[in-house]
Design an enzyme around this catalytic site. Structure first.
Site, mmCIF file in Angstrom:
data_model
loop_
_atom_site.group_PDB
_atom_site.id
_atom_site.type_symbol
_atom_site.label_atom_id
_atom_site.label_comp_id
_atom_site.label_asym_id
_atom_site.label_seq_id
_atom_site.Cartn_x
_atom_site.Cartn_y
_atom_site.Cartn_z
ATOM 1 N N HIS A 32 43.001 -52.574 -18.262
ATOM 2 C CA HIS A 32 43.430 -52.741 -16.782
ATOM 3 C C HIS A 32 43.795 -51.338 -15.916
ATOM 4 O O HIS A 32 43.618 -51.256 -14.987
ATOM 5 C CB HIS A 32 44.684 -53.406 -16.550
ATOM 6 C CG HIS A 32 44.561 -55.045 -16.991
ATOM 7 N ND1 HIS A 32 43.764 -55.916 -16.532
ATOM 8 C CD2 HIS A 32 45.197 -55.872 -17.835
ATOM 9 C CE1 HIS A 32 43.662 -57.057 -17.041
ATOM 10 N NE2 HIS A 32 44.625 -57.022 -18.008
ATOM 11 N N ASP B 169 38.974 -59.832 -24.285
ATOM 12 C CA ASP B 169 40.359 -60.209 -23.699
ATOM 13 C C ASP B 169 40.344 -61.013 -22.673
ATOM 14 O O ASP B 169 39.377 -61.217 -21.994
ATOM 15 C CB ASP B 169 41.089 -58.915 -23.364
ATOM 16 C CG ASP B 169 42.471 -59.025 -22.976
ATOM 17 O OD1 ASP B 169 43.258 -58.385 -23.865
ATOM 18 O OD2 ASP B 169 43.019 -59.661 -21.745
ATOM 19 N N HIS C 55 41.952 -61.870 -20.000
ATOM 20 C CA HIS C 55 41.987 -61.188 -18.593
ATOM 21 C C HIS C 55 40.614 -60.249 -18.490
ATOM 22 O O HIS C 55 40.366 -59.509 -19.425
ATOM 23 C CB HIS C 55 43.139 -60.327 -18.699
ATOM 24 C CG HIS C 55 44.718 -61.115 -19.003
ATOM 25 N ND1 HIS C 55 45.013 -60.933 -20.245
ATOM 26 C CD2 HIS C 55 45.285 -62.280 -18.190
ATOM 27 C CE1 HIS C 55 46.185 -61.940 -20.103
ATOM 28 N NE2 HIS C 55 46.151 -62.649 -19.086
ATOM 29 N N ASP D 96 44.190 -62.692 -26.494
ATOM 30 C CA ASP D 96 45.027 -63.586 -25.813
ATOM 31 C C ASP D 96 44.269 -64.732 -25.208
ATOM 32 O O ASP D 96 44.866 -65.665 -24.306
ATOM 33 C CB ASP D 96 45.622 -62.861 -24.618
ATOM 34 C CG ASP D 96 44.953 -61.679 -23.963
ATOM 35 O OD1 ASP D 96 43.549 -61.688 -24.134
ATOM 36 O OD2 ASP D 96 45.194 -60.964 -23.310
HETATM 37 ZN ZN LIG Z 1 44.827 -59.843 -21.726
#
Ligand SMILES: [Zn+2]
Length: 368
Positions: free
Chosen positions: A150, A186, A188, A273
């Site tokens: 991120h 991931d 996200h 995740d």
């Molecule tokens: Zn994540």
């Protein structure tokens, strides 16, 4: 120097004369100096769980398999500056030794900035080990904390201070690799990695992520810019995605595109995740799915293309241990466990999401 965890005394499988191979692991005690506030999901126990998973993989594989553990230096200013603005690196430097928050969920402890520099250094060392090592060292797993995907060029975000996988991709380019893959599974969206390489045709960024979800980016229509058009491939997936959805996404979109891109260096932004047990998201992957995705990826990489796996998120300790064990076994070419998902039909929203990505990517890739 990196430090060993239990159960992995062999430095090189090839020297043991076994059918196994050696996998490079980049790990460092400094990654535990990034100390989470109470109840924060991105905590040091995560790394201990992944280490446990890697040790279990060796234990179940038996003799002749081992991890090579090169030392992990800090990333240099030059290596960081390939993807980060100098002002961001400077700001982090000023904050070293202090505990604070850079945004509501992105914390700094006294040891976080040194940990972040070492974490990015692990990504660099992973690339160097895979390029400079013997053929038996063509696969590796880096375990950086804090995670990275991120982090933007100019700021920290979403538990991430420096973008480790982006630093690795840029280092592979600097080492002469022409086509670098970053596959981000991931749960996200890897917004930082996408933004850093959005105009860059030499880095293919492929992301499977729950959508909508944090950080809100990663729409299928975002395909790159300028010369980079078609080199960003977003697969925004509806919540509840199962092993069957990821298998379909791989066979219909992810693997054909990677095969056509034909990377000469491959990286995975490996969050765990999307696992069914994860408390921060709503996907339903099994632990064995992570091994299967790793195997599927290896199946389309050229023989001479190294694969470096870089840890990102994942917040359930059991899921982290089991899934990292599955990835490590796949890196060693251990046979898969029998799949239980078989020919489970996709839900209508899941099938529609894949069809939409195929439509959007059709001008750039053969994905029918
Ligand atoms: Zn994540």
């Amino acid at each position: 120097m990196s430090t060993d965890t239990s159960g992995d005394s062999a430095a090189s499988a090839s020297s043991a004369g076994s059918p196994g191979r050696s996998v490079v692991v980049l790990d460092d005690e400094l990654f535990l100096a990034h100390v989470a506030p109470p109840e924060h999901p991105e905590c040091g126990e995560r790394l201990l769980a992944v280490r446990e998973g890697l040790a279990r993989a060796l234990h179940s594989l038996g003799e002749g398999y081992g991890y090579a553990r090169p030392p992990v230096p800090d990333a240099t200013a030059e290596q960081l500056a390939r993807v980060h603005d100098p002002a961001h690196i400077e700001q982090l430097g000023h904050l070293a030794g202090r505990a604070s928050f850079l945004e509501s969920d992105t914390y700094l402890s006294a040891g976080s900035v040194p940990a972040a520099h070492r974490a990015a250094g692990a990504a660099v060392a992973l690339v160097d080990a895979l390029i400079d090592g013997a053929a038996s060292h063509s696969r590796g797993f880096a375990l950086p904390r804090p995670p990275g995907h991120h982090a933007l060029a100019d700021r920290a975000m979403g538990f991430c201070l420096l973008n480790n996988v982006a630093v690795a991709a840029a280092h592979a380019r600097a080492r002469g690799r022409q086509r670098v893959l970053v596959l981000d599974w991931d749960v996200h969206h890897g917004n930082g990695t996408e933004a850093i390489f959005y105009d860059d045709p030499s880095v293919l960024f492929v992301s499977l992520h729950q959508y909508p979800c944090y950080p809100g980016t990663g729409a299928d229509r975002d395909v790159g810019n300028g010369n980079g058009r078609g080199k960003t491939v977003n697969l925004p997936l509806p919540p509840g995605g199962s092993d069957a959805l990821y298998e379909a996404a791989f066979s219909r979109i992810v693997l054909p595109i990677i095969e056509q891109f034909s990377p000469d260096f491959a990286l995975v932004s490996c969050g765990f995740d999307a696992h069914a047990r994860d408390p921060l998201a709503s996907m339903e992957l099994s632990s064995t799915a992570y091994g299967q995705m790793t195997r599927s990826l290896l199946g389309v990489l050229r023989q001479d293309c190294p694969l470096g796996v870089v840890l990102e998120g994942g917040y359930d300790l059991q899921a982290l241990a089991e899934s990292s064990e599955a990835v490590a076994k796949a890196l060693f070419d251990a046979p898969p466990q029998t799949s239980t998902t078989g020919s489970v039909p996709l839900s209508a929203p899941a099938d529609a999401a894949l069809r939409q990505v195929q439509r959007v990517q059709a001008p750039y890739w053969k994905v029918d």
